[in-house]
Design a protein around this motif. Sequence first.
Motif, PDB file in Angstrom:
ATOM      1  N   ALA A 294       0.839  -1.209   0.000  1.00  0.00           N
ATOM      2  CA  ALA A 294       0.000   0.000   0.000  1.00  0.00           C
ATOM      3  C   ALA A 294       0.871   1.255   0.000  1.00  0.00           C
ATOM      4  O   ALA A 294       0.526   2.254  -0.655  1.00  0.00           O
ATOM      5  N   LEU A 295       1.989   1.216   0.718  1.00  0.00           N
ATOM      6  CA  LEU A 295       2.914   2.351   0.725  1.00  0.00           C
ATOM      7  C   LEU A 295       3.463   2.603  -0.671  1.00  0.00           C
ATOM      8  O   LEU A 295       3.616   3.755  -1.101  1.00  0.00           O
ATOM      9  N   TYR A 296       3.756   1.554  -1.379  1.00  0.00           N
ATOM     10  CA  TYR A 296       4.255   1.653  -2.755  1.00  0.00           C
ATOM     11  C   TYR A 296       3.240   2.393  -3.633  1.00  0.00           C
ATOM     12  O   TYR A 296       3.593   3.273  -4.416  1.00  0.00           O
ATOM     13  N   ARG A 297       1.968   2.048  -3.462  1.00  0.00           N
ATOM     14  CA  ARG A 297       0.917   2.719  -4.233  1.00  0.00           C
ATOM     15  C   ARG A 297       0.761   4.171  -3.806  1.00  0.00           C
ATOM     16  O   ARG A 297       0.476   5.043  -4.630  1.00  0.00           O
ATOM     17  N   ALA A 298       0.951   4.452  -2.516  1.00  0.00           N
ATOM     18  CA  ALA A 298       0.835   5.830  -2.039  1.00  0.00           C
ATOM     19  C   ALA A 298       1.915   6.712  -2.660  1.00  0.00           C
ATOM     20  O   ALA A 298       1.668   7.876  -2.999  1.00  0.00           O
ATOM     21  N   LYS A 299       3.121   6.165  -2.829  1.00  0.00           N
ATOM     22  CA  LYS A 299       4.197   6.934  -3.449  1.00  0.00           C
ATOM     23  C   LYS A 299       3.884   7.257  -4.904  1.00  0.00           C
ATOM     24  O   LYS A 299       4.202   8.340  -5.389  1.00  0.00           O
ATOM     25  N   ILE A 300       3.264   6.313  -5.592  1.00  0.00           N
ATOM     26  CA  ILE A 300       2.871   6.556  -6.982  1.00  0.00           C
ATOM     27  C   ILE A 300       1.800   7.638  -7.038  1.00  0.00           C
ATOM     28  O   ILE A 300       1.802   8.499  -7.917  1.00  0.00           O
ATOM     29  N   LYS A 301       0.907   7.611  -6.080  1.00  0.00           N
ATOM     30  CA  LYS A 301      -0.190   8.579  -6.035  1.00  0.00           C
ATOM     31  C   LYS A 301       0.312   9.997  -5.859  1.00  0.00           C
ATOM     32  O   LYS A 301      -0.256  10.939  -6.389  1.00  0.00           O
ATOM     33  N   GLY A 302       1.392  10.180  -5.106  1.00  0.00           N
ATOM     34  CA  GLY A 302       1.960  11.514  -4.913  1.00  0.00           C
ATOM     35  C   GLY A 302       2.328  11.751  -3.466  1.00  0.00           C
ATOM     36  O   GLY A 302       1.885  11.047  -2.554  1.00  0.00           O
ATOM     37  N   LYS A 303       3.147  12.755  -3.239  1.00  0.00           N
ATOM     38  CA  LYS A 303       3.636  13.065  -1.899  1.00  0.00           C
ATOM     39  C   LYS A 303       2.485  13.385  -0.958  1.00  0.00           C
ATOM     40  O   LYS A 303       1.503  14.015  -1.345  1.00  0.00           O
ATOM     41  N   GLY A 304       2.648  12.958   0.300  1.00  0.00           N
ATOM     42  CA  GLY A 304       1.651  13.268   1.315  1.00  0.00           C
ATOM     43  C   GLY A 304       0.368  12.479   1.164  1.00  0.00           C
ATOM     44  O   GLY A 304      -0.683  12.904   1.656  1.00  0.00           O
ATOM     45  N   SER A 305       0.416  11.305   0.517  1.00  0.00           N
ATOM     46  CA  SER A 305      -0.789  10.504   0.291  1.00  0.00           C
ATOM     47  C   SER A 305      -0.802   9.294   1.223  1.00  0.00           C
ATOM     48  O   SER A 305       0.244   8.857   1.708  1.00  0.00           O
ATOM     49  N   HIS A 306      -1.987   8.753   1.472  1.00  0.00           N
ATOM     50  CA  HIS A 306      -2.085   7.473   2.173  1.00  0.00           C
ATOM     51  C   HIS A 306      -3.051   6.561   1.424  1.00  0.00           C
ATOM     52  O   HIS A 306      -4.046   7.028   0.851  1.00  0.00           O
ATOM     53  N   VAL A 307      -2.737   5.276   1.400  1.00  0.00           N
ATOM     54  CA  VAL A 307      -3.506   4.285   0.645  1.00  0.00           C
ATOM     55  C   VAL A 307      -3.737   3.073   1.536  1.00  0.00           C
ATOM     56  O   VAL A 307      -2.828   2.629   2.245  1.00  0.00           O
ATOM     57  N   VAL A 308      -4.963   2.535   1.498  1.00  0.00           N
ATOM     58  CA  VAL A 308      -5.311   1.332   2.252  1.00  0.00           C
ATOM     59  C   VAL A 308      -5.158   0.121   1.321  1.00  0.00           C
ATOM     60  O   VAL A 308      -5.623   0.147   0.173  1.00  0.00           O
ATOM     61  N   PHE A 309      -4.538  -0.916   1.808  1.00  0.00           N
ATOM     62  CA  PHE A 309      -4.258  -2.099   0.992  1.00  0.00           C
ATOM     63  C   PHE A 309      -5.539  -2.811   0.573  1.00  0.00           C
ATOM     64  O   PHE A 309      -6.498  -2.925   1.337  1.00  0.00           O
ATOM     65  N   ASN A 310      -5.537  -3.295  -0.680  1.00  0.00           N
ATOM     66  CA  ASN A 310      -6.530  -4.258  -1.130  1.00  0.00           C
ATOM     67  C   ASN A 310      -5.822  -5.318  -1.960  1.00  0.00           C
ATOM     68  O   ASN A 310      -4.770  -5.053  -2.551  1.00  0.00           O
ATOM     69  N   PRO A 311      -6.355  -6.544  -2.021  1.00  0.00           N
ATOM     70  CA  PRO A 311      -5.634  -7.666  -2.652  1.00  0.00           C
ATOM     71  C   PRO A 311      -5.255  -7.434  -4.109  1.00  0.00           C
ATOM     72  O   PRO A 311      -4.280  -8.025  -4.588  1.00  0.00           O
ATOM     73  N   ALA A 312      -6.006  -6.578  -4.834  1.00  0.00           N
ATOM     74  CA  ALA A 312      -5.683  -6.346  -6.242  1.00  0.00           C
ATOM     75  C   ALA A 312      -4.319  -5.677  -6.423  1.00  0.00           C
ATOM     76  O   ALA A 312      -3.739  -5.711  -7.512  1.00  0.00           O
ATOM     77  N   MET A 313      -3.796  -5.086  -5.358  1.00  0.00           N
ATOM     78  CA  MET A 313      -2.513  -4.393  -5.463  1.00  0.00           C
ATOM     79  C   MET A 313      -1.350  -5.350  -5.677  1.00  0.00           C
ATOM     80  O   MET A 313      -0.315  -4.948  -6.209  1.00  0.00           O
ATOM     81  N   HIS A 314      -1.507  -6.592  -5.252  1.00  0.00           N
ATOM     82  CA  HIS A 314      -0.401  -7.542  -5.375  1.00  0.00           C
ATOM     83  C   HIS A 314       0.032  -7.699  -6.826  1.00  0.00           C
ATOM     84  O   HIS A 314       1.230  -7.647  -7.137  1.00  0.00           O
ATOM     85  N   ARG A 315      -0.917  -7.857  -7.729  1.00  0.00           N
ATOM     86  CA  ARG A 315      -0.582  -8.041  -9.146  1.00  0.00           C
ATOM     87  C   ARG A 315       0.051  -6.761  -9.724  1.00  0.00           C
ATOM     88  O   ARG A 315       1.027  -6.831 -10.484  1.00  0.00           O
ATOM     89  N   GLN A 316      -0.487  -5.606  -9.341  1.00  0.00           N
ATOM     90  CA  GLN A 316       0.051  -4.343  -9.846  1.00  0.00           C
ATOM     91  C   GLN A 316       1.502  -4.153  -9.405  1.00  0.00           C
ATOM     92  O   GLN A 316       2.363  -3.756 -10.198  1.00  0.00           O
ATOM     93  N   VAL A 317       1.764  -4.456  -8.151  1.00  0.00           N
ATOM     94  CA  VAL A 317       3.121  -4.302  -7.640  1.00  0.00           C
ATOM     95  C   VAL A 317       4.056  -5.318  -8.279  1.00  0.00           C
ATOM     96  O   VAL A 317       5.215  -5.008  -8.599  1.00  0.00           O
ATOM     97  N   TRP A 318       3.563  -6.524  -8.495  1.00  0.00           N
ATOM     98  CA  TRP A 318       4.374  -7.551  -9.135  1.00  0.00           C
ATOM     99  C   TRP A 318       4.796  -7.115 -10.539  1.00  0.00           C
ATOM    100  O   TRP A 318       5.961  -7.259 -10.936  1.00  0.00           O
ATOM    101  N   GLU A 319       3.849  -6.564 -11.289  1.00  0.00           N
ATOM    102  CA  GLU A 319       4.164  -6.081 -12.632  1.00  0.00           C
ATOM    103  C   GLU A 319       5.148  -4.917 -12.581  1.00  0.00           C
ATOM    104  O   GLU A 319       6.064  -4.824 -13.409  1.00  0.00           O
ATOM    105  N   ARG A 320       4.964  -4.039 -11.603  1.00  0.00           N
ATOM    106  CA  ARG A 320       5.858  -2.892 -11.488  1.00  0.00           C
ATOM    107  C   ARG A 320       7.274  -3.336 -11.113  1.00  0.00           C
ATOM    108  O   ARG A 320       8.254  -2.778 -11.620  1.00  0.00           O
ATOM    109  N   LEU A 321       7.402  -4.322 -10.260  1.00  0.00           N
ATOM    110  CA  LEU A 321       8.716  -4.822  -9.886  1.00  0.00           C
ATOM    111  C   LEU A 321       9.426  -5.442 -11.085  1.00  0.00           C
ATOM    112  O   LEU A 321      10.639  -5.293 -11.251  1.00  0.00           O
ATOM    113  N   HIS A 322       8.668  -6.158 -11.926  1.00  0.00           N
ATOM    114  CA  HIS A 322       9.248  -6.711 -13.146  1.00  0.00           C
ATOM    115  C   HIS A 322       9.724  -5.590 -14.065  1.00  0.00           C
ATOM    116  O   HIS A 322      10.804  -5.685 -14.677  1.00  0.00           O
ATOM    117  N   LEU A 323       8.906  -4.528 -14.162  1.00  0.00           N
ATOM    118  CA  LEU A 323       9.272  -3.397 -15.003  1.00  0.00           C
ATOM    119  C   LEU A 323      10.534  -2.719 -14.474  1.00  0.00           C
ATOM    120  O   LEU A 323      11.416  -2.329 -15.254  1.00  0.00           O
TER     121      LEU A 323
END
Length: 576
Positions: free
Chosen positions: A249-278
């Motif tokens: 969720a922190l990883y997604r908050a950084k993408i969203k922009g400075k000073g943001s907070h994001v609550v984790f949901n299971p769909a984030m796992h695939r997004q982060v996995w793809e981003r790590l590969h990239l």
Amino acid sequence: MDSPNLFNPHPSRDNLNFFQADSGRCYSVIPHCYAQAAYLTAAFSVENSFALAVGNPGVSLPDALREPSRPRAAKPPRPAPEHRADPETAERRHREIRLLCDSRDGLTGLYNRSSFIDQLDAAVDRRRHRRNHQFGVLLLDLDRFKIINDSLGHQVGDRLLATVGRRLQECIPPWNVVARLGGDEFAILFDPMQHPTQIGRFAEVIQRHLQQPILLGDHEIFTTASIGIALGDASYEGGKDILRDADTALYRAKIKGKGSHVVFNPAMHRQVWERLHLESDLRRAIQRQELRLHYQPIVSPTTRQILGCEALVRWQHPRLGLVSPTQFIPIAEETGLIRPIGEWVLREACTAVRKWQLMLPQGQPPFVSVNLSSHQLTQPEFTETVAAILQETGCPPSALKLELTESTIAEYAEMVIPKMKELGRRGIQLCIDDFGTGYSSLSRLYDFPIHTLKIDRSFVEGIGGSGEKLKIARAIVNLAHTLGMEAIAEGVETPEQLGVLQAWDCQLCQGYLFSQPVGEIEIEQLLLRGTIHLSPAQTLREWKRFADEIDHLAHRAGMERNGKNENGCGRGIHIA
């Protein structure tokens, strides 16, 4: 007297504040650790216990912790128990004190990673046995900490981390656990919670608390934090699992922009996995020569002559095809890869300018604009790197235009402005990109070594109407003229927009009306041709109709202000 629990996760705040104020002295363990060590009744005296706790036999116990002096006549000293000489007991006490100190972060006195995970394991276990038990984890990462640490020094960075640790303790209930996991990463365990939304409100409180200025010596520092949140449920098997999801969720908050907070949901796992590969592929992209430069012509709106180009990096991925910069540039900035990529772009662009200079007839070679990241500008050796590349490639300094955003100048003024002045002294032109979308101080704009203002495409799009964006675009052109700067309008897509920019005497334009970004061979062909020819569909009648409409709007606006037309908008439009 029974000794207190050495591993109490919720020490007294009074003790904490008391020992922080103790003559400004800094110890390598959390302050209340002294007090707990002082209660131990083992083979060590109180002072020896303290010396053992801090790991330095030469350090004496602070005066505030010494046992108060007692009249010997009133109360004689208690005789030492026989078991004090027991070596097994002494060793056990020794291990307990060491374990206590090892559970703390040496800089802030907060829990460290391993002890925090132990607390998470206990919370997960409680949730497993009590169905209605609710808890959550908040993972926090300071924005821009690396830049502050590198530019102001590690000592200032350490003091900033210690201050942030104290602020986190101040703005949450005392029964929650605060930890520093390492670097600029902090974590908070909210246990128990009444409702899942409660942790989101705490995140907002923390953001507001951290945004207050921090004064460290002569430096006033403003910081924000990206926050990832994970809520405890029965699916977690241990503390590391929920911490992993909070990190996602922190990883997604950084993408969203400075000073943001994001609550984790299971769909984030695939997004982060793809981003790590990239990210992994991006690290090898330079060595594999997968990066490409495309160039978009910058032209005179009156003559259509190509006067320069903007260099735009593209990534030709072997499996995904052409990857958009909006996908990989944020990854490059976050991982530090922007430095080698930015240096590669600068070198390739300067090499192209030198080639154009040799290829074209004698005269002023076209300039090239290169976008800069704040991560590049804040590097101490950046100006020397640019000078070395110019010398290596043979590119004239006057043919290089470096683009930076308003936000970069305003946010990192102390570090960036001296570099801007040095670049200007070397003959390199500087341009503020996307002007009007940031927060430049107009009172200081004249003091900046800026040669060009680039009007953001959102305002150029507004030229097709009669609203506020039209007025802002006109104001930026006038401001550039007043300050003796060039104005470039980007995102020009219609002949109507071009006609109005001509009328305003905007010196330069770029956009799909003239050409989309093209490769090295195509830009060389355009430069050899020299000018851009518009398609026959872009007729003279359309130009005149829209110019008359703008003239009418400007005349009416002028009449409303002072009873007569003072703008002259629409006059002198050059129709080619």
